[in-house]
Scaffold this motif. Structure first.
Motif, short mmCIF file in Angstrom:
data_model
loop_
_atom_site.label_atom_id
_atom_site.label_comp_id
_atom_site.label_asym_id
_atom_site.label_seq_id
_atom_site.Cartn_x
_atom_site.Cartn_y
_atom_site.Cartn_z
N GLY A 1 0.81 -1.22 0.00
CA GLY A 1 0.00 0.00 0.00
C GLY A 1 0.84 1.27 0.00
O GLY A 1 1.94 1.31 0.56
N LEU A 2 0.29 2.30 -0.63
CA LEU A 2 1.04 3.56 -0.85
C LEU A 2 0.41 4.72 -0.07
O LEU A 2 0.37 5.85 -0.54
N ASP B 1 -1.75 -0.94 -3.86
CA ASP B 1 -3.00 -0.32 -3.42
C ASP B 1 -2.84 1.19 -3.29
O ASP B 1 -1.97 1.68 -2.57
N HIS C 1 -14.39 3.88 -0.70
CA HIS C 1 -13.44 3.90 0.41
C HIS C 1 -14.05 3.70 1.81
O HIS C 1 -13.43 3.11 2.68
N SER D 1 -14.75 -0.77 1.13
CA SER D 1 -13.74 -0.69 2.17
C SER D 1 -14.36 -0.14 3.45
O SER D 1 -15.23 0.74 3.39
N LYS E 1 9.83 -1.58 16.85
CA LYS E 1 10.46 -0.26 16.71
C LYS E 1 10.16 0.70 17.86
O LYS E 1 10.93 1.61 18.11
N TYR E 2 9.03 0.52 18.53
CA TYR E 2 8.64 1.47 19.59
C TYR E 2 8.88 0.92 21.00
O TYR E 2 8.45 1.53 21.97
N GLY F 1 12.41 9.25 12.16
CA GLY F 1 11.83 8.81 10.89
C GLY F 1 10.60 7.92 11.06
O GLY F 1 9.96 7.56 10.08
N ALA F 2 10.27 7.56 12.31
CA ALA F 2 9.12 6.66 12.52
C ALA F 2 7.81 7.38 12.21
O ALA F 2 7.69 8.59 12.37
N ARG F 3 6.83 6.59 11.79
CA ARG F 3 5.55 7.16 11.41
C ARG F 3 4.92 7.94 12.56
O ARG F 3 4.25 8.95 12.33
N ALA G 1 7.03 -8.28 13.99
CA ALA G 1 6.37 -7.98 12.70
C ALA G 1 6.02 -9.29 11.98
O ALA G 1 4.90 -9.45 11.46
N LEU H 1 -2.36 -6.47 3.47
CA LEU H 1 -1.96 -5.25 2.76
C LEU H 1 -1.00 -4.47 3.64
O LEU H 1 -1.40 -3.86 4.64
N ILE H 2 0.28 -4.54 3.29
CA ILE H 2 1.32 -3.99 4.17
C ILE H 2 1.86 -2.67 3.63
O ILE H 2 1.70 -2.34 2.46
N ALA I 1 5.64 -0.17 4.04
CA ALA I 1 7.04 -0.22 4.49
C ALA I 1 7.68 1.10 4.09
O ALA I 1 7.33 1.68 3.06
N HIS J 1 12.19 -8.02 5.12
CA HIS J 1 12.06 -8.68 6.42
C HIS J 1 10.63 -9.21 6.59
O HIS J 1 10.42 -10.37 6.97
N ASN J 2 9.66 -8.38 6.27
CA ASN J 2 8.26 -8.75 6.51
C ASN J 2 7.82 -9.91 5.61
O ASN J 2 7.06 -10.78 6.03
P1 NDP Z 1 1.29 -1.67 8.25
O1 NDP Z 1 0.49 -1.99 9.45
O2 NDP Z 1 1.99 -2.78 7.52
O3 NDP Z 1 2.33 -0.53 8.66
C1 NDP Z 1 3.41 -0.21 7.85
C2 NDP Z 1 4.39 0.65 8.63
O4 NDP Z 1 4.93 -0.06 9.72
C3 NDP Z 1 5.59 1.03 7.78
O5 NDP Z 1 5.34 2.14 6.97
C4 NDP Z 1 6.65 1.26 8.82
O6 NDP Z 1 6.45 2.53 9.43
C5 NDP Z 1 6.32 0.20 9.85
N1 NDP Z 1 7.04 -1.05 9.58
C6 NDP Z 1 6.79 -1.97 8.60
N2 NDP Z 1 7.64 -3.01 8.69
C7 NDP Z 1 8.45 -2.75 9.74
C8 NDP Z 1 9.51 -3.47 10.32
N3 NDP Z 1 9.91 -4.65 9.85
N4 NDP Z 1 10.14 -2.93 11.39
C9 NDP Z 1 9.75 -1.73 11.89
N5 NDP Z 1 8.74 -1.00 11.37
C10 NDP Z 1 8.08 -1.50 10.30
O7 NDP Z 1 0.35 -1.05 7.14
P2 NDP Z 1 -0.13 0.45 6.82
O8 NDP Z 1 -0.78 1.04 8.00
O9 NDP Z 1 0.98 1.17 6.17
O10 NDP Z 1 -1.24 0.16 5.75
C11 NDP Z 1 -0.90 -0.57 4.58
C12 NDP Z 1 -1.78 -0.14 3.44
O11 NDP Z 1 -3.13 -0.42 3.74
C13 NDP Z 1 -1.80 1.36 3.14
O12 NDP Z 1 -0.68 1.79 2.40
C14 NDP Z 1 -3.06 1.45 2.32
O13 NDP Z 1 -2.83 0.98 1.02
C15 NDP Z 1 -3.98 0.47 3.04
N6 NDP Z 1 -4.87 1.16 3.98
C16 NDP Z 1 -6.19 1.26 3.64
C17 NDP Z 1 -7.07 1.97 4.42
C18 NDP Z 1 -8.50 2.05 4.03
O14 NDP Z 1 -9.24 2.86 4.62
N7 NDP Z 1 -8.94 1.28 3.07
C19 NDP Z 1 -6.63 2.65 5.65
C20 NDP Z 1 -5.23 2.44 5.96
C21 NDP Z 1 -4.40 1.71 5.14
P3 NDP Z 1 7.59 3.65 9.58
O15 NDP Z 1 7.18 4.69 8.64
O16 NDP Z 1 7.46 4.05 11.01
O17 NDP Z 1 8.91 3.03 9.25
#
Ligand code: NDP
Length: 331
Positions: free
Chosen positions: A31-32, A61, A138, A168, A234-235, A242-244, A279, A296-297, A299, A307-308
């Motif tokens: 996912g982007l 996505d 959505h 969704s 990570k937390y 740089g963390a989300r 993870a 749907l991950i 990164a 890694h994942n």
């Molecule tokens: P995740 O729960 O997979 O979170 C991803 C984030 O976790 C990464 O950006 C990174 O954050 C951190 N991370 C991932 N792998 C690791 C690791 N091995 N070690 C440490 N930190 C890690 O999913 P998202 O929340 O990003 O959601 C994924 C996709 O789902 C979205 O891009 C989107 O396409 C979809 N989505 C859809 C929604 C909807 O309403 N339909 C709502 C939300 C998401 P960091 O930046 O801190 O490194």
């Protein structure tokens, strides 16, 4: 450009069928949402997307809203498609969504035919493709009759701008079922439901949406399996640069409470006993359910992604381990 995907990419991931449709998908989708807008260097985005393709991911996505700013993730992905992946368009499953607000206009939000179909046209221009593989609504919009919304989704398919449709965030089981029934009546079956599911968010289980999706023949694409990073290590000892949690509208350092850390540490310990990371444990947990088509991950680096994707290589979770996860995962 000169990019050539790895030749053995189709052997790297397990594949599943989306409900009772003909669409098969790898068990990981990418996912982007938050790190593919204009704040992240384009080169970083490109490296991650191409590494995902090399690792066997075909399913990307997007949504009109993703960025920031809104629409920038589609534009950036469109550039990668144009410059690197264009020759492989038919081998990719690209999705987009409309319905969440992207501006003050009433025609930039909600489930109206006007918003959905205009937004789809805009997304196709930004992505630089004639069709998306899945067009999603959505999130539910109680102000618009569901008949109008599903009619717009059906039009998207009938006009050739989408191959499949999805909904969704329909967490009301009856409403999700109604969308499936109404779509079936249009002759355009509901292919996928995208909703949140993780060790920390069990609504799909408690509201029996896993069962409902299976009954309706709809695939589940489950997002945020790592709870945006909370289900990683990570937390555990702070909030790293740089963390989300430091730069997101959807996760904040206030979420990193002592109670959260206790739960995450206990889960991390279980993962360590199994020889994997938290993870990887969290991803295996989501994928243990056959109703789930894809996890749907996200990164923010190639390392995280690689890694994942190793998660399915570990021993299946036992009943005893699942009980421990329940003990620490449920609030
Ligand atoms: P995740 O729960 O997979 O979170 C991803 C984030 O976790 C990464 O950006 C990174 O954050 C951190 N991370 C991932 N792998 C690791 C690791 N091995 N070690 C440490 N930190 C890690 O999913 P998202 O929340 O990003 O959601 C994924 C996709 O789902 C979205 O891009 C989107 O396409 C979809 N989505 C859809 C929604 C909807 O309403 N339909 C709502 C939300 C998401 P960091 O930046 O801190 O490194």
């Amino acid at each position: 450009m000169n990019y050539l995907p790895s030749a053995d990419r189709y052997e790297k991931l397990n594949w599943r069928r989306a409900g009772t449709t003909g669409l098969v998908l790898p068990e990981f989708a990418f996912g982007l949402w938050q790190k593919f807008g204009d704040r992240t260097p384009y080169q970083t985005q490109r490296d991650i997307v191409l590494a995902a393709v090399d690792a066997g991911i075909v399913h990307f996505d997007n949504a009109n809203r993703y960025g920031p700013p809104h629409r920038s993730a589609e534009k950036n992905f469109g550039r990668i498609l144009r410059e690197d992946l264009g020759a492989w368009r038919e081998e990719l499953v690209l999705t987009t969504k409309a319905g969440n607000p992207i501006g003050p206009s009433p025609y930039h939000r909600g489930g109206s035919r006007k918003n959905l179909l205009q937004s789809l046209d805009h997304s196709l221009r930004d992505l630089g493709t004639d069709y998306v593989d899945v067009f999603y609504f959505h999130r539910p919009d109680p102000t618009v009759p569901l008949e109008e919304t599903v009619g717009a989704l059906a039009t998207a398919v009938q006009s050739g701008k989408a191959l499949y449709v999805g909904i969704s965030n329909f967490y009301d089981r009856a409403e999700a079922h109604r969308a499936a029934v109404l779509l079936r009546e249009t002759g355009v079956p509901l292919a996928v439901h995208q909703s949140r599911y993780s060790i920390f968010d069990r609504r799909l289980e408690t509201d029996e949406l896993l069962e409902q999706s299976a009954e309706d023949g709809v695939g589940l694409v489950t997002y945020s399996p790592l709870a945006q990073g909370l289900l990683t290590d990570k937390y555990l000892d702070g909030v790293p640069d740089g963390a989300r949690a430091l730069d997101s509208d959807f996760l904040s350092s206030d979420d990193i409470t002592e109670q959260y850390r206790q739960r995450a540490r206990a889960l991390n310990e279980l993962a360590a006993q199994r020889g994997q990371s938290l993870a990887q444990l969290a991803l295996q947990w989501v994928l243990r359910r056959p109703e789930v088509t894809s996890a749907l991950i996200g990164a923010s680096s190639v390392e995280q992604l690689r890694h994942n994707l190793r998660a399915p290589g570990f021993a299946p979770l036992t009943e005893e381990e699942l009980a421990i996860i329940d003990r620490h995962g449920v609030h």
